[in-house]
Design an enzyme around this catalytic site. Sequence first.
Site, short mmCIF file in Angstrom:
data_model
loop_
_atom_site.label_atom_id
_atom_site.label_comp_id
_atom_site.label_asym_id
_atom_site.label_seq_id
_atom_site.Cartn_x
_atom_site.Cartn_y
_atom_site.Cartn_z
N TRP A 102 32.88 0.68 20.58
CA TRP A 102 32.42 -0.53 19.49
C TRP A 102 33.63 -0.67 18.56
O TRP A 102 33.86 -1.74 17.96
CB TRP A 102 31.34 0.09 18.62
N ASP A 172 32.00 0.71 9.95
CA ASP A 172 31.03 0.64 10.78
C ASP A 172 30.14 1.89 10.80
O ASP A 172 30.36 2.57 11.73
CB ASP A 172 31.39 -0.13 12.16
N LYS A 196 18.84 0.81 14.14
CA LYS A 196 19.01 2.36 14.62
C LYS A 196 18.40 3.00 13.54
O LYS A 196 17.17 3.78 13.61
CB LYS A 196 20.33 2.97 14.76
N1 PMP Z 1 28.58 -0.83 16.06
C1 PMP Z 1 27.91 0.27 16.59
C2 PMP Z 1 28.60 1.68 16.04
C3 PMP Z 1 27.13 0.18 17.58
O1 PMP Z 1 26.47 1.30 17.98
C4 PMP Z 1 26.60 -1.27 17.65
C5 PMP Z 1 25.24 -1.25 18.61
N2 PMP Z 1 24.96 -0.49 19.43
C6 PMP Z 1 27.07 -2.21 17.36
C7 PMP Z 1 28.41 -1.96 16.49
C8 PMP Z 1 26.81 -3.72 17.77
O2 PMP Z 1 25.79 -3.97 17.25
P1 PMP Z 1 24.80 -5.36 17.18
O3 PMP Z 1 24.44 -5.22 18.51
O4 PMP Z 1 24.05 -5.35 16.14
O5 PMP Z 1 25.76 -6.43 17.25
#
Ligand code: PMP
Length: 360
Positions: A102, A172, A196
């Site tokens: 991520w 994040d 989450k």
């Molecule tokens: N950052 C983290 C730490 C994540 O776990 C995720 C999704 N699993 C995201 C960003 C991306 O999120 P989204 O699918 O809401 O764009």
Amino acid sequence: MTHRVYNFSAGPAVLPEEVLKKAASEMLDYEGCGMSVMELSHRSSIYQKIIDDAEAGIRKLMEIPSNYKVLFLQGGASLQFLMVPANLAKTKKADFVNSGQWSGKAIKEAKKYGVDVKVVADSNPGNNTYFPKYKAEDVRSDADYLHITSNNTIYGTKNMVLPKVNIPIVSDMSSNIMSEKINVSDYGVIYAGAQKNIGPAGVVIVIIREDLIGLVSGLPTMLDYKTHSEKGSMFNTPPTYGVYIAKLVFDHMIANGGIEYYEALNRKKAAIVYEAIDNSKLFKAHVQNKEDRSLMNIPFFSQSEEINAKFLKEAAAEGLVTLKGHRSIGGMRASIYNAMPIEGCQKLADFIKNFDKANS
Ligand code: PMP
């Protein structure tokens, strides 16, 4: 009778049963208005109260200071990979801690936007089995911000200790927001997809210090934090139902004792699951450094694909579902967000112990 399982999904994920029941009871007629929240105009006073209460709830839980705005946006945490550089990188210079996929995506997006990126620490060479260590002196003092992913959903590492730097820290927190106590004023921006620890997919929460809004002029309207901040997240139609569920989750968390309660519970839950993995013959946790272990996502695996498959099948038959690991690392992953009851963790730990005995 309603059939419920223990859902270890990484997201969208388990929600508190009490919240789902309350939402169900209000589905056709929200507080006597004769409509579902889904049918309410976002311009109605009834809806305004819902979004105001949602904001008040998260402010109370996280003790968000008054010089921070709380925004309810859309586009997933992934859109924040662009909105953060667009709004904050006024000199197009930003530093990143790269702790997995991520943060890798956040880095890629910032680069696409023309930002000069410095990676101050990187755990990819070590297969992200630990959280990369970094020193404050490695962070450029003239960078516009330092970006960290506090919890790595895929690899199960986390770090909440911040370097003392003189630039804003952007975190994040998609997969561990509100799982433990933090000091919001240590951050410039905190963002998190809701799916989450907060509510359904489709809502993104951005907590931003006021002086970081409006640094860059001429941004496309929807990408500008200023637009959303000036209009109370109502420049356009917000994800109304998702915000309502988030409000119910916040109310439920406050009634249970707030983040302190969840932090203590999360520590117990993670210890129960990790203890079963660490004491097994068949399974190994992806993260061995105890201090780097996430309280939310626990990846583990056996050396044999056959055993992994057997484990997943037999666990599902016991009502322990969505335990398959992320496709990039395989094996298993137990995501045990705030709403996962401790009974679910205990049942999983007992299952691991019994499976280990029977198969090793
Ligand atoms: N950052 C983290 C730490 C994540 O776990 C995720 C999704 N699993 C995201 C960003 C991306 O999120 P989204 O699918 O809401 O764009």
